[in-house]
Design a protein around this motif. Structure first.
Motif, mmCIF file in Angstrom:
data_model
loop_
_atom_site.group_PDB
_atom_site.id
_atom_site.type_symbol
_atom_site.label_atom_id
_atom_site.label_comp_id
_atom_site.label_asym_id
_atom_site.label_seq_id
_atom_site.Cartn_x
_atom_site.Cartn_y
_atom_site.Cartn_z
ATOM 1 N N THR A 95 36.094 29.755 46.451
ATOM 2 C CA THR A 95 36.617 31.153 45.891
ATOM 3 C C THR A 95 35.935 32.271 46.789
ATOM 4 O O THR A 95 36.721 33.197 46.929
ATOM 5 C CB THR A 95 36.378 31.013 44.248
ATOM 6 N N LEU A 96 34.780 32.152 47.110
ATOM 7 C CA LEU A 96 34.076 33.357 47.857
ATOM 8 C C LEU A 96 34.874 33.414 49.358
ATOM 9 O O LEU A 96 34.897 34.530 49.687
ATOM 10 C CB LEU A 96 32.561 32.934 47.900
ATOM 11 N N SER A 97 35.223 32.235 49.864
ATOM 12 C CA SER A 97 35.861 32.318 51.165
ATOM 13 C C SER A 97 37.273 32.913 51.049
ATOM 14 O O SER A 97 37.602 33.556 52.117
ATOM 15 C CB SER A 97 36.160 30.933 51.680
ATOM 16 N N ALA A 110 46.916 43.130 43.274
ATOM 17 C CA ALA A 110 46.869 42.124 42.246
ATOM 18 C C ALA A 110 46.461 40.745 42.823
ATOM 19 O O ALA A 110 45.484 39.821 42.093
ATOM 20 C CB ALA A 110 48.306 41.852 41.779
ATOM 21 N N SER A 111 46.684 40.145 44.150
ATOM 22 C CA SER A 111 46.226 38.998 44.650
ATOM 23 C C SER A 111 44.507 39.229 44.518
ATOM 24 O O SER A 111 44.083 38.140 44.518
ATOM 25 C CB SER A 111 46.635 38.870 45.953
ATOM 26 N N ALA A 116 39.306 37.416 42.365
ATOM 27 C CA ALA A 116 38.031 37.875 41.809
ATOM 28 C C ALA A 116 37.833 37.070 40.455
ATOM 29 O O ALA A 116 36.784 36.542 40.195
ATOM 30 C CB ALA A 116 38.098 39.216 41.468
ATOM 31 N N TRP A 117 38.980 36.755 39.908
ATOM 32 C CA TRP A 117 39.082 36.093 38.496
ATOM 33 C C TRP A 117 38.790 34.755 38.969
ATOM 34 O O TRP A 117 37.905 33.960 38.059
ATOM 35 C CB TRP A 117 40.190 36.171 37.646
ATOM 36 N N ARG A 150 30.044 40.456 45.340
ATOM 37 C CA ARG A 150 31.217 41.175 45.831
ATOM 38 C C ARG A 150 31.181 42.668 44.934
ATOM 39 O O ARG A 150 31.668 43.015 44.411
ATOM 40 C CB ARG A 150 32.490 40.769 45.655
ATOM 41 N N PRO A 151 29.831 43.527 45.617
ATOM 42 C CA PRO A 151 29.666 44.597 44.914
ATOM 43 C C PRO A 151 30.406 45.632 45.015
ATOM 44 O O PRO A 151 30.437 46.423 43.933
ATOM 45 C CB PRO A 151 28.083 45.041 45.347
ATOM 46 N N SER A 152 31.267 45.964 45.879
ATOM 47 C CA SER A 152 32.395 46.857 45.940
ATOM 48 C C SER A 152 33.949 46.591 45.239
ATOM 49 O O SER A 152 34.622 47.449 44.888
ATOM 50 C CB SER A 152 32.598 47.377 47.439
#
Length: 231
Positions: A95-97, A110-111, A116-117, A150-152
């Motif tokens: 998911t990070l990738s 939306a994607s 992120a979810w 993913r702080p931004s």
């Protein structure tokens, strides 16, 4: 203003946004926000983002240390799961990738929010306690790890600020994220963020935490709302 998501209940109402906007403008104007970024103080500030190594493709030991600055931690079993070679840690890496390290909530699609979810859900599954009676739902800890990675893009969502922004923002990550995204796109809020950033830098001066100049607007917005709610 809001993205078209598959779940209709994830769209904030005009009233919810108006209330969030008023609260945000007041929070960004508060002088107490400067304390959050003083090096001599005892708040997380930029250290949440900058501590140690923040690799883009996995959750590492420094990430687990950073979240303790926000008052949460991961159990020994959860640490071993995240650091190990197993299907749950593989899911977190996958998911990070799917999310660019520099992904920004302002330009998120939306994607992007769905990705992120998926990250939040994968982290939550990895750190959940399977021996707990009923469902183990460490969503606050998962949200803070996601925000570190993913702080931004992903705000620090917890009960403190969730309560400040309303019941639906507390109950739904998508409502919360949509509100935060709209705030970052609001011209008056952007002006207030610029003013808060300049005021923090001037007021803290030589006592400013490291790398404040690169602190994402989302993190300053997070901090302002948390300080407002916590005080």
């Amino acid at each position: 203003m809001f993205l078209e998501l598959s779940e209709p209940s994830s769209t904030p109402t005009a009233g919810e946004y108006a209330a969030a906007r008023e609260t945000t403008l007041s929070a960004l104007a508060a002088n107490k926000l400067t304390a959050y970024y003083r090096a001599s103080g005892d708040y997380a500030g930029t250290t949440f983002r900058t501590l140690g190594v923040n690799a883009g493709d996995h959750v590492g030991p420094d990430d687990l240390s950073a979240i303790t600055l926000l008052g949460v931690d991961v159990s020994p079993r959860g640490v071993r799961t995240l650091q190990g070679d197993n299907p749950l840690s593989d899911a977190v890496r996958a998911t990070l990738s799917a999310i660019a390290p520099g992904a920004d909530l302002r330009t998120a699609t939306a994607s992007d929010l769905n990705a992120a979810w998926e990250l939040h859900a994968a982290i939550k599954a990895a750190i959940a306690d399977p021996t707990t009676k009923g469902d183990s739902n460490p969503w606050v800890t998962a949200a803070k790890i996601s925000a570190r990675k993913r702080p931004s893009l992903i705000p620090v969502r917890d009960r403190v600020v969730g309560n400040l922004l309303g019941d639906r923002a507390l109950q739904s990550a998508f409502v919360y994220w949509q509100l935060m995204r709209a705030l970052l796109l609001d011209a008056e809020v952007v002006g207030a963020l610029d003013g808060a950033r300049a005021r923090i830098a001037a007021d803290a001066a030589g006592d400013l935490q490291n790398d404040f100049g690169r602190e994402p607007d989302l993190r300053i917005l997070d901090a302002a709302l948390w300080v407002r709610a916590a005080r």
